[in-house]
Design an enzyme around this catalytic site. Structure first.
Site, PDB file in Angstrom:
ATOM      1  N   ARG A  83      24.815  50.896  17.007  1.00 43.67           N
ATOM      2  CA  ARG A  83      25.704  50.246  17.973  1.00 43.67           C
ATOM      3  C   ARG A  83      24.961  50.108  19.299  1.00 43.67           C
ATOM      4  O   ARG A  83      24.576  51.105  19.902  1.00 43.67           O
ATOM      5  CB  ARG A  83      26.968  51.091  18.149  1.00 43.67           C
ATOM      6  N   HIS A 127      29.676  46.082  27.730  1.00 41.87           N
ATOM      7  CA  HIS A 127      29.611  47.516  27.995  1.00 41.87           C
ATOM      8  C   HIS A 127      29.255  47.669  29.488  1.00 41.87           C
ATOM      9  O   HIS A 127      28.201  48.159  29.846  1.00 41.87           O
ATOM     10  CB  HIS A 127      28.595  48.208  27.080  1.00 41.87           C
ATOM     11  N   GLU A 172      35.580  50.574  26.311  1.00 43.59           N
ATOM     12  CA  GLU A 172      36.318  51.411  27.257  1.00 43.59           C
ATOM     13  C   GLU A 172      36.869  50.649  28.463  1.00 43.59           C
ATOM     14  O   GLU A 172      36.486  50.924  29.610  1.00 43.59           O
ATOM     15  CB  GLU A 172      35.434  52.573  27.729  1.00 43.59           C
ATOM     16  N   ASN A 294      36.275  56.223  21.054  1.00 43.74           N
ATOM     17  CA  ASN A 294      35.270  57.051  21.727  1.00 43.74           C
ATOM     18  C   ASN A 294      35.966  58.346  22.135  1.00 43.74           C
ATOM     19  O   ASN A 294      36.968  58.307  22.850  1.00 43.74           O
ATOM     20  CB  ASN A 294      34.754  56.369  23.002  1.00 43.74           C
ATOM     21  N   TYR A 296      35.451  62.340  23.687  1.00 40.82           N
ATOM     22  CA  TYR A 296      34.620  63.402  24.279  1.00 40.82           C
ATOM     23  C   TYR A 296      35.386  64.718  24.443  1.00 40.82           C
ATOM     24  O   TYR A 296      34.868  65.768  24.100  1.00 40.82           O
ATOM     25  CB  TYR A 296      34.023  62.934  25.610  1.00 40.82           C
ATOM     26  N   GLU A 367      31.904  56.490  19.589  1.00 38.42           N
ATOM     27  CA  GLU A 367      31.097  57.382  20.436  1.00 38.42           C
ATOM     28  C   GLU A 367      31.623  58.801  20.308  1.00 38.42           C
ATOM     29  O   GLU A 367      32.840  59.012  20.320  1.00 38.42           O
ATOM     30  CB  GLU A 367      31.191  57.020  21.929  1.00 38.42           C
TER      31      GLU A 367
HETATM   32  C1  FCB Z   1      31.263  56.738  27.733  1.00 39.18           C
HETATM   33  C2  FCB Z   1      30.491  55.451  27.889  1.00 39.18           C
HETATM   34  C3  FCB Z   1      29.044  55.570  27.503  1.00 39.18           C
HETATM   35  C4  FCB Z   1      28.442  56.896  27.917  1.00 39.18           C
HETATM   36  C5  FCB Z   1      29.311  58.053  27.516  1.00 39.18           C
HETATM   37  C6  FCB Z   1      28.766  59.404  27.880  1.00 39.18           C
HETATM   38  O1  FCB Z   1      32.390  56.722  28.556  1.00 39.18           O
HETATM   39  O2  FCB Z   1      31.062  54.446  27.090  1.00 39.18           O
HETATM   40  O3  FCB Z   1      28.360  54.470  28.037  1.00 39.18           O
HETATM   41  O4  FCB Z   1      28.130  56.880  29.249  1.00 39.18           O
HETATM   42  O5  FCB Z   1      30.589  57.902  28.074  1.00 39.18           O
END
Ligand code: FCB
Length: 460
Positions: A83, A127, A172, A294, A296, A367
């Site tokens: 990607r 992006h 995002e 995505n 985290y 992500e």
């Molecule tokens: C996300 C972004 C990506 C990267 C990660 C850590 O929010 O999409 O570009 O910076 O965080």
């Protein structure tokens, strides 16, 4: 240092897609090559004080010139898919007008290189690097930007659709709205707070128009990459729960509901948006082939505490917002200060399935990753990043649990193959499976690279 889990990783389906992710601005460098125009991020990095280490991305990882070496690293990993993002200002240097064919040539070469190596190219069209000419005319606050995006999407698809098996419109939109236009932490650095909402609507419209443009150009399997976090209320009281619900609405539902259900989650909020919103929602909710998540970390949110500005991952959250972000205690943290909560991924996916039911298309994790600053050992050169391995192992186990609970997940992309330019943090946060020495641009695969290679290999 986390102890390795003695229980082997569960098996994923044989056709599960294993991938890695990047984005153009964070890795490419070569800002003036082959007719590229400036982007909102080029301008933002030049404003004093915007980037924490004072850096810019003129070189970044120099991927524009070293892409063959980077594709070879991906081939060594054995990934099924890569990607990346296409830089809009390479293709339309002024945001409108004639297509810059030399800009598209780069992606043509990259796609060919990937295909030669048996890696599926998965481009994202936006992006975050808006052509500066469009940003100067209001960027995502303007409806015109969504229409320009559709023209750009057509141009890219006409060139690449014959070899690209999966497409992503935008990445995002929540972060661009909140951090770029709401709080000013990211380009374009506006601090409009709730007046940033048109930027959300216009990105969603760009997504919808982009889907139409891609389909018209013969593109297959179209999705989006949306950030999502489980939102935890800081307490059981009404004020904390209401604040957490509002945060959930603004960061999760504001973007997913229009795409997946064709409606905004709140009528009062929809009434604040510009243009023919009802008609736009029909465009925005055109069926998708898949939906990208995505992930985290979860967010802990409570009632605002007047006079107490909060911070999350280096971002200052003003005190006068109707919610406060709290620190999540009791979990390890990455070097970015983000809590490591693998089960948050399962909770999130099961929650999306419960919320959207059969309207949720098959999911891909577009992500997932962590920032740890491990550097090559001065004697052996080895980069021993055990914490990154533990992070991904934990998240893969959680992902598997979500699949056992009935969530249809088809693939997993690690952010990122390489250390790169981490937006407002500059080069201080390293998310890569491969270490980049920014002085020499030397690439050194970390221990996590070998670990991921083995995970992929053992699943075949
Ligand atoms: C996300 C972004 C990506 C990267 C990660 C850590 O929010 O999409 O570009 O910076 O965080």
């Amino acid at each position: 240092m986390p102890a390795p889990d003695p229980v082997p990783l569960p098996r994923f389906p044989a056709d599960f897609l294993w991938g890695v992710s990047t984005s153009a601005f964070q890795i490419e460098g070569s800002p003036a090559a082959d007719g590229r125009g400036p982007s909102s991020w080029d301008a933002f990095t030049r404003e004093p004080g915007r980037i924490r280490d004072g850096s810019h991305a003129d070189t970044a990882t120099d991927h524009y010139r070293r892409y063959r070496e980077d594709v070879a690293l991906m081939a060594g990993l054995g990934v099924d898919a890569y990607r990346f993002s296409v830089s809009w200002p390479r293709v339309l240097p002024d945001g409108h007008g004639p297509i810059n064919a030399r800009g598209l040539d780069f992606y043509d070469r990259l796609v060919d290189e990937l295909c030669t190596r048996g890696i599926a190219p998965v481009p994202t069209l936006f992006h975050w690097d808006t052509p500066l000419a469009l940003e100067e005319r209001g960027g995502w606050l303007e409806r015109d930007t969504a229409e320009r995006f559709a023209a750009y999407a057509s141009a890219v698809a006409e060139r690449l659709a014959d070899r690209v098996p999966m497409w992503i419109t935008i990445n995002e939109p929540a972060e661009v709205t909140l951090l770029g236009y709401g709080l000013g932490e990211h380009a374009p650095g506006r601090q409009l707070v709730f007046d940033a909402l048109p930027a959300a609507h216009h990105q969603l419209l760009a997504h919808g128009l982009g889907v139409q443009a891609l389909r018209a150009a013969g593109a297959r399997r179209i999705g989006v990459a949306a950030s999502h976090s489980p939102v935890w209320a800081a307490g059981d009281g009404h004020a904390d729960r209401a604040a957490a619900d509002l945060y959930d609405l603004l960061t999760n539902r504001l973007f997913a509901d229009p795409i997946l259900t064709g409606a905004y989650p709140d009528e009062g909020l929809a009434a604040m948006l510009p243009g023919p919103v009802a008609e736009d929602l029909r465009t925005i909710s055109a069926p998708l082939d898949w939906y990208g998540v995505n992930y985290y970390n979860p967010m802990l949110v409570g009632a605002p505490e007047p006079g107490t500005p909060t911070a999350f991952g280096g971002i200052g959250i003003p005190a006068d917002l109707p919610f406060g972000i709290r620190q999540i205690d009791g979990y390890e943290q990455t070097d970015f200060g983000w809590p490591v909560v693998p089960d948050g991924l399962r909770e999130l996916l099961v929650g999306l399935r419960e919320r959207y039911g059969d309207r949720l298309p098959p999911l891909y994790i577009t992500e997932n990753g962590c920032s740890y600053g491990d550097a090559p050992d001065p004697v052996t050169g080895r980069v021993a990043d055990a914490r990154r391995i533990a992070y991904h192992e934990g998240h893969l186990r959680a992902l598997h649990r979500a699949m056992e609970q009935g969530v249809d997940v088809r693939g997993y992309f690690i952010w990122s193959i390489l250390d790169n330019f981490e937006w407002a943090e500059g080069y201080r946060q390293r998310f890569g499976l491969v270490h980049v020495d920014y002085a020499t641009l030397e690439r050194t695969p970390k221990d996590s690279y070998a670990w991921y290679r083995d995970v992929i290999e053992s699943g075949r």
